[in-house]
Design a protein around this motif. Sequence first.
Motif, short mmCIF file in Angstrom:
data_model
loop_
_atom_site.label_atom_id
_atom_site.label_comp_id
_atom_site.label_asym_id
_atom_site.label_seq_id
_atom_site.Cartn_x
_atom_site.Cartn_y
_atom_site.Cartn_z
N SER A 2 0.82 -1.20 0.00
CA SER A 2 0.00 0.00 0.00
C SER A 2 0.86 1.25 0.00
O SER A 2 1.96 1.29 0.56
CB SER A 2 -0.91 -0.01 1.23
OG SER A 2 -1.57 1.22 1.36
N LEU A 3 0.32 2.32 -0.61
CA LEU A 3 1.02 3.60 -0.59
C LEU A 3 1.05 4.21 0.80
O LEU A 3 1.80 5.16 1.04
CB LEU A 3 0.35 4.57 -1.56
CG LEU A 3 0.48 4.26 -3.06
CD1 LEU A 3 -0.23 5.33 -3.87
CD2 LEU A 3 1.94 4.17 -3.47
N SER A 4 0.25 3.67 1.71
CA SER A 4 0.27 4.20 3.08
C SER A 4 1.65 4.04 3.72
O SER A 4 2.00 4.77 4.65
CB SER A 4 -0.78 3.50 3.93
OG SER A 4 -0.55 2.10 3.97
N GLU A 31 -3.95 6.60 -4.05
CA GLU A 31 -4.38 5.28 -3.57
C GLU A 31 -5.89 5.12 -3.73
O GLU A 31 -6.37 4.05 -4.12
CB GLU A 31 -3.97 5.09 -2.11
CG GLU A 31 -4.28 3.70 -1.60
CD GLU A 31 -3.37 3.28 -0.45
OE1 GLU A 31 -3.03 2.10 -0.36
OE2 GLU A 31 -3.00 4.16 0.35
N SER A 34 -6.66 4.78 -7.59
CA SER A 34 -6.18 3.48 -8.07
C SER A 34 -7.09 2.36 -7.57
O SER A 34 -7.42 1.44 -8.31
CB SER A 34 -4.75 3.24 -7.59
OG SER A 34 -3.87 4.22 -8.11
N SER A 260 4.63 7.70 -7.57
CA SER A 260 4.13 6.88 -6.47
C SER A 260 4.46 5.41 -6.67
O SER A 260 4.80 4.70 -5.73
CB SER A 260 2.62 7.07 -6.31
OG SER A 260 1.92 6.53 -7.41
N ARG A 264 6.75 3.06 -4.31
CA ARG A 264 6.25 1.77 -3.80
C ARG A 264 7.18 0.63 -4.19
O ARG A 264 7.48 -0.26 -3.38
CB ARG A 264 4.84 1.51 -4.36
CG ARG A 264 4.27 0.16 -3.96
CD ARG A 264 2.86 -0.02 -4.51
NE ARG A 264 2.80 0.15 -5.93
CZ ARG A 264 3.17 -0.78 -6.82
NH1 ARG A 264 3.68 -1.94 -6.39
NH2 ARG A 264 3.05 -0.57 -8.11
#
Length: 377
Positions: A2-4, A31, A34, A260, A264
Amino acid sequence: MSLSALVLHPEANAQLTPAQQRFNDLLAQIERLSGQIQRLQAWSDQHRYAHIQALRESVQLSQAHRKSLLLFVHERLQTADFTERQQRMARGLVRGLMAHLATSHDPEVQALAEIYVNEEDEQEAAQEQAEAAQRLRERIEEAMGQPIEKPGQYQTPEEMVQAGMRQWQRQQQADEERKTAKRAARKAQKQAQKKSAASAKGEVPVALLRELDAKSAIRTIFRQLASALHPDREPDEAERLRKTALMSEVNAAYEKNDLSTLLRLQMQATRGNSLSVAGSARMTDDKLIAMSLLLKEQVAALEDDLDQLENRLSRELCVPVRADADEAALSQSLQRIQADQRHSADSLAADLRRIQNDAELKRWLKAQWQLAKATSA
């Protein structure tokens, strides 16, 4: 991943700066968009084929029933005791059925078309179509808020609908082009003003510096990944395959300036270790602002991709499709339109069974005639 995992966190007893918050907000938007695209595509993959197949089968069944009705009414026109008005209604119904079947290129339908094309019927049909087209034109113009261009060229409701759709699409496209041009002009004007102000001071424009910083950042990440994932340097076969797959994604993301995804992939390549470029809350705000330029471009591209996906599915599935709609509600919409198509086919079959005697046929002709008038009104 996850981009988190890329979100910046404040250091102890500190708050995020506006630049850090903006960076995090853009990651969250990416996020979200997506995820919406992935969920909508997965929903489409699950339902699209079965829905289109069900619609196709219902349409084919309806066309078969229409042909049977056409042949039956034609036959009764030759033998039944119809008044002159009933004959006109029957001929009008026959023409309507043939219009529905026009694209089938069925030899029997084409043969009947030649029989019913005579001067009287043509004039009668043309008058009916022109009146219906005029009524439809008024409704379309009211909906669009503007008159249809050169309405005299369109003599049937179908032509009028197509003309209205083309004009509406041109209007939407022109509006979008004007908006795009205005945005581009404003952006160019702002850039020119900044450059002019900077030139007067003998400075390099801040926007240009940030753009250069953004390109430098993405290039730095790419080089780090290319070095870390070089498959020729990996002796383990399984790890070599993993790095080869990751490097393929890296190349694709770099070509699209997809920051991004590169961030990732860097997390994946380093097995979750801290990022050397974006993982630290101590990164300067100028660097974050520069990187946010790329993230903002990515958000715009994802919004465009989502809009195109929604529009394509709406056209293909014949229902409004929106990513923020509940998937169960979307599926129910598909079920409703399938039920409507089945009902249409069932109604045609019921009509065919009903009109097997002349009394019912005459009542049915009158009802169909009145329905056609009400529909075109």
